[in-house]
Enzyme design. Structure first.
Site, PDB file in Angstrom:
ATOM      1  N   VAL A 113      22.532  75.411  74.413  1.00 19.02           N
ATOM      2  CA  VAL A 113      21.581  75.512  73.335  1.00 19.02           C
ATOM      3  C   VAL A 113      21.938  76.006  72.032  1.00 19.02           C
ATOM      4  O   VAL A 113      22.723  77.092  71.816  1.00 19.02           O
ATOM      5  CB  VAL A 113      20.426  76.703  73.955  1.00 19.02           C
ATOM      6  CG1 VAL A 113      19.450  76.074  74.908  1.00 19.02           C
ATOM      7  CG2 VAL A 113      21.078  77.968  74.405  1.00 19.02           C
ATOM      8  N   SER A 114      21.593  75.453  71.045  1.00 15.53           N
ATOM      9  CA  SER A 114      22.070  75.912  69.551  1.00 15.53           C
ATOM     10  C   SER A 114      21.136  75.263  68.574  1.00 15.53           C
ATOM     11  O   SER A 114      19.934  74.695  68.853  1.00 15.53           O
ATOM     12  CB  SER A 114      23.588  75.142  69.071  1.00 15.53           C
ATOM     13  OG  SER A 114      23.358  73.719  69.119  1.00 15.53           O
TER      14      SER A 114
ATOM     15  N   GLY B 212      21.607  72.360  66.792  1.00 13.54           N
ATOM     16  CA  GLY B 212      21.564  71.043  66.618  1.00 13.54           C
ATOM     17  C   GLY B 212      21.613  70.420  68.096  1.00 13.54           C
ATOM     18  O   GLY B 212      21.459  69.329  68.264  1.00 13.54           O
TER      19      GLY B 212
ATOM     20  N   GLU C 257      13.580  86.902  67.515  1.00 20.48           N
ATOM     21  CA  GLU C 257      13.764  87.661  68.547  1.00 20.48           C
ATOM     22  C   GLU C 257      13.157  89.384  68.599  1.00 20.48           C
ATOM     23  O   GLU C 257      12.490  89.945  69.250  1.00 20.48           O
ATOM     24  CB  GLU C 257      15.103  87.724  69.036  1.00 20.48           C
ATOM     25  CG  GLU C 257      15.249  88.757  70.173  1.00 20.48           C
ATOM     26  CD  GLU C 257      16.982  88.522  70.563  1.00 20.48           C
ATOM     27  OE1 GLU C 257      17.386  89.118  71.899  1.00 20.48           O
ATOM     28  OE2 GLU C 257      17.788  88.033  69.797  1.00 20.48           O
TER      29      GLU C 257
ATOM     30  N   LYS D  13      14.416  74.053  98.934  1.00 13.18           N
ATOM     31  CA  LYS D  13      14.225  74.974  97.779  1.00 13.18           C
ATOM     32  C   LYS D  13      14.391  74.256  96.567  1.00 13.18           C
ATOM     33  O   LYS D  13      15.593  74.103  96.138  1.00 13.18           O
ATOM     34  CB  LYS D  13      14.975  76.223  97.966  1.00 13.18           C
ATOM     35  CG  LYS D  13      14.623  77.310  97.042  1.00 13.18           C
ATOM     36  CD  LYS D  13      15.199  78.663  97.086  1.00 13.18           C
ATOM     37  CE  LYS D  13      15.049  79.595  96.099  1.00 13.18           C
ATOM     38  NZ  LYS D  13      13.322  80.182  96.150  1.00 13.18           N
TER      39      LYS D  13
ATOM     40  N   ALA E 239      12.972  73.526  92.493  1.00  9.78           N
ATOM     41  CA  ALA E 239      13.006  74.204  91.287  1.00  9.78           C
ATOM     42  C   ALA E 239      11.489  75.071  91.108  1.00  9.78           C
ATOM     43  O   ALA E 239      11.728  75.918  90.551  1.00  9.78           O
ATOM     44  CB  ALA E 239      13.257  73.368  89.771  1.00  9.78           C
TER      45      ALA E 239
ATOM     46  N   ILE F 133      10.120  75.411 100.778  1.00 12.76           N
ATOM     47  CA  ILE F 133       9.522  74.444 101.451  1.00 12.76           C
ATOM     48  C   ILE F 133       9.732  74.803 102.914  1.00 12.76           C
ATOM     49  O   ILE F 133      11.038  75.027 103.391  1.00 12.76           O
ATOM     50  CB  ILE F 133       9.832  72.953 101.179  1.00 12.76           C
ATOM     51  CG1 ILE F 133       9.641  72.532  99.720  1.00 12.76           C
ATOM     52  CG2 ILE F 133       9.324  71.863 102.158  1.00 12.76           C
ATOM     53  CD1 ILE F 133      10.283  71.155  99.312  1.00 12.76           C
TER      54      ILE F 133
ATOM     55  N   ASP G  26       8.576  63.079  86.568  1.00 16.02           N
ATOM     56  CA  ASP G  26       9.709  63.631  87.203  1.00 16.02           C
ATOM     57  C   ASP G  26      10.257  62.658  88.108  1.00 16.02           C
ATOM     58  O   ASP G  26      10.611  63.039  89.111  1.00 16.02           O
ATOM     59  CB  ASP G  26       9.250  64.808  87.805  1.00 16.02           C
ATOM     60  CG  ASP G  26      10.331  65.865  88.370  1.00 16.02           C
ATOM     61  OD1 ASP G  26      11.430  65.553  87.762  1.00 16.02           O
ATOM     62  OD2 ASP G  26      10.302  66.744  89.258  1.00 16.02           O
TER      63      ASP G  26
END
EC number: 2.3.1.234
Length: 535
Positions: free
Chosen positions: A128-129, A131, A176, A341, A343, A347, A451
């Site tokens: 994550v950035s 760009g 933040e 299991k 996300a 189950i 999904d």
């Protein structure tokens, strides 16, 4: 062997020197801070031209230039003007010092420096950035992109909002800080599509909330909570799909403590290890470029000057990874009392009135704000039950619903004694055709799954579709096109060796039942062209 690395993809100029055994001898960056808000690509390039000589001079005061064996530079992705300056400086050094040169992929460099500076071996990586926003994992000689932003990167989202409310650049740290004083959860859009994500709607809604007079602290809190919850969720979805035993967070936004908290909590819930590189290696830096250059060069990769042309749209999955010889990474373990299991849910297998059933419970997510988490789990439980019943009217096999408990976010449904399509589709391409038929029937009736992966189909004597938690009704062609893109990317990342055959058979099935397929496929190409990086 000693490599000098040059980083200059956006607003940071970085120079690093690293040895072949991973010792970082020098690593320093200088950030371009625009006089006005926002990065001007030309001005950023001028910044690189001005600061590279200063940093290189400083680096050679630490390590004699004659000890350098290799020059590495960030070849892409990034801003064209910045990349051109970086490549020119690298070529000049290579010719002057008479040393070999190698261009590297900026995104992969983040992953490899993360592995060097942590104990991660084979992680699922959230990058994550400003760009980039990607969920990446190594599979069969390439780093595959399992999920990514469909529009702007998360860092760009934060920076644009900061500019809108007159906060300095880069805006992330200021948001933040303000978020710590926020209490109210402002209602904002939560956009997750499979393992992909979108931030434009979230950004626009946050701006409108500011215009409407909401407290800036509350908006900053809510913007972070929504954006980072979405990021954590798609990481968890990719984790459930790949079963990796490690998660690593890299990129400039990795410095955010709230995002770290969320991912750590998610990993604890999934019983996997979590890693973050030291902060000096999270953001763009020259050491990561040098280290990847060494890895590539030591394993036989050479470049002529003609091969050092910049690649502004350099996708992560374009790189042949020849330096990883053996995977020894851990695998995610599912608790013994569960048969699955995912996300979102645990189950369990059970029985009800002599029927074999499963209990699917959407468990609390400790990383999310409780108010947001309650709303998401309840709405998705209701939605899944509704759509599993609805699709039977279209002749689509799906589990039968026995009971829905919205208070506890549980669904009791029939147990299907089969295998996930993910595990059998490569040996039975007829499954791909049947998936195409099912998706065609959904779209014909304006149902969007949102999904579509080979993990959400179960093959018994027939093929069953499951998990409509993200489903919706829409007659918009673009929603249907994005539905196909989500599936295409899932197949490409998971079944890359058989991708062409699977995709062709899927389209045959889709076309056989949906007469608007030409319009959807053409629009799909248009949406793909809008993606951040395309070949």
């Amino acid at each position: 062997m000693i490599c000098l690395g040059l980083e200059g993809t956006a607003e940071k100029t970085g120079v690093g020197i690293v040895t072949s055994d991973g010792e970082v001898l020098f690593n320093k960056t200088i950030m371009y801070k625009p006089p006005k808000q926002g990065i001007n690509p030309r001005e950023a390039a001028d910044h690189h031209a001005e600061t590279f000589p200063k940093l290189i001079k400083e680096a050679f005061e630490v390590v004699d230039k004659n000890e350098i064996d290799l020059i590495a530079f960030s070849q892409g992705p990034g801003l064209g003007p910045s990349l051109r300056v970086t490549a020119t400086v690298a070529r000049t050094l290579s010719l002057t010092l008479k040393k070999p040169i190698i261009g590297v992929n900026h995104c992969i460099a983040h992953i490899e420096i993360g592995k060097l500076t942590t104990e991660a071996e084979d992680p699922l990586t959230l990058y994550v950035s400003g760009g980039n926003t990607q969920v990446i994992a190594y599979v069969s000689k390439k780093y595959r992109v399992f999920g990514e932003t469909l529009d702007i990167a998360v860092g760009n989202c934060l920076d644009q909002f900061a500019r809108y409310v007159n906060l300095p650049h880069p805006g992330g740290p200021y948001i933040e800080e303000l978020a710590r004083k926020g209490k109210k959860l402002v209602d904002l859009p939560y956009t997750v599509k499979g393992m992909d994500i979108a931030f434009s709607g979230l950004l626009t809604a946050a701006m409108r909330a500011y215009d409407a007079g909401e407290r800036l602290e509350d908006i900053c809190y809510s913007l972070q909570e929504y954006a980072f919850s979405m990021l954590t969720e798609i990481t968890e979805r990719a984790l459930a799909h790949t079963n990796k035993g490690e998660v690593m967070l890299v990129g400039g936004v990795a410095a955010n403590n709230r995002l770290r908290e969320m991912l750590k909590a998610m990993c604890e819930g999934q019983n996997v290890d979590f890693y973050v590189p030291p902060k000096e290696f999270c953001g763009d830096n020259g050491a990561m470029i040098a280290w990847l250059g060494l890895l590539m060069h030591k394993n036989g990769r050479w470049m002529s000057l003609d091969e050092t042309k910049i690649i502004p749209n350099y996708r992560t999955d374009m790189v042949e990874v020849n330096w990883i010889k053996e995977i020894k990474g851990k695998k995610r373990k599912i608790p013994e009392h569960l048969i699955g299991k995912g996300a979102e849910a645990d189950i369990k297998r059970d029985s009800y009135l002599d029927f074999d059933v499963i209990i699917k419970e959407r468990v609390k997510k400790g990383y999310r704000d409780e108010r947001l988490d309650e709303n998401i789990r309840k709405s998705r439980t209701a939605r899944e039950a509704r759509y599993l019943a609805l699709v039977k009217d279209f002749g689509i096999p799906a589990p039968y619903i026995f009971d829905v408990d919205l208070d506890n976010k549980r669904i009791m449904m029939s147990y299907i004694n089969g295998k996930l399509a993910k595990d059998v589709i490569e040996d039975n391409l007829d499954i791909a055709y049947k998936i195409g038929e099912i998706v065609g029937k959904l779209h014909k009736n304006d149902v969007i799954h949102n999904d579509l992966t080979t993990s959400n189909f179960i093959f018994d004597k027939d093929l069953y579709i499951i998990d409509f938690g993200l489903g919706k009704i829409s007659n918009l062609d673009e929603d249907k096109a994005v539905d196909l893109i989500v599936f295409k990317k899932a197949v490409l990342s998971t079944h890359h060796e058989k991708f062409d055959e699977i995709w062709e058979r899927f389209l045959e099935g889709y076309k056989s039942v949906y007469d608007r397929w030409e319009i959807i496929l053409e629009l799909m190409k248009d949406v793909e062209r809008r993606a951040r990086y395309v070949e």
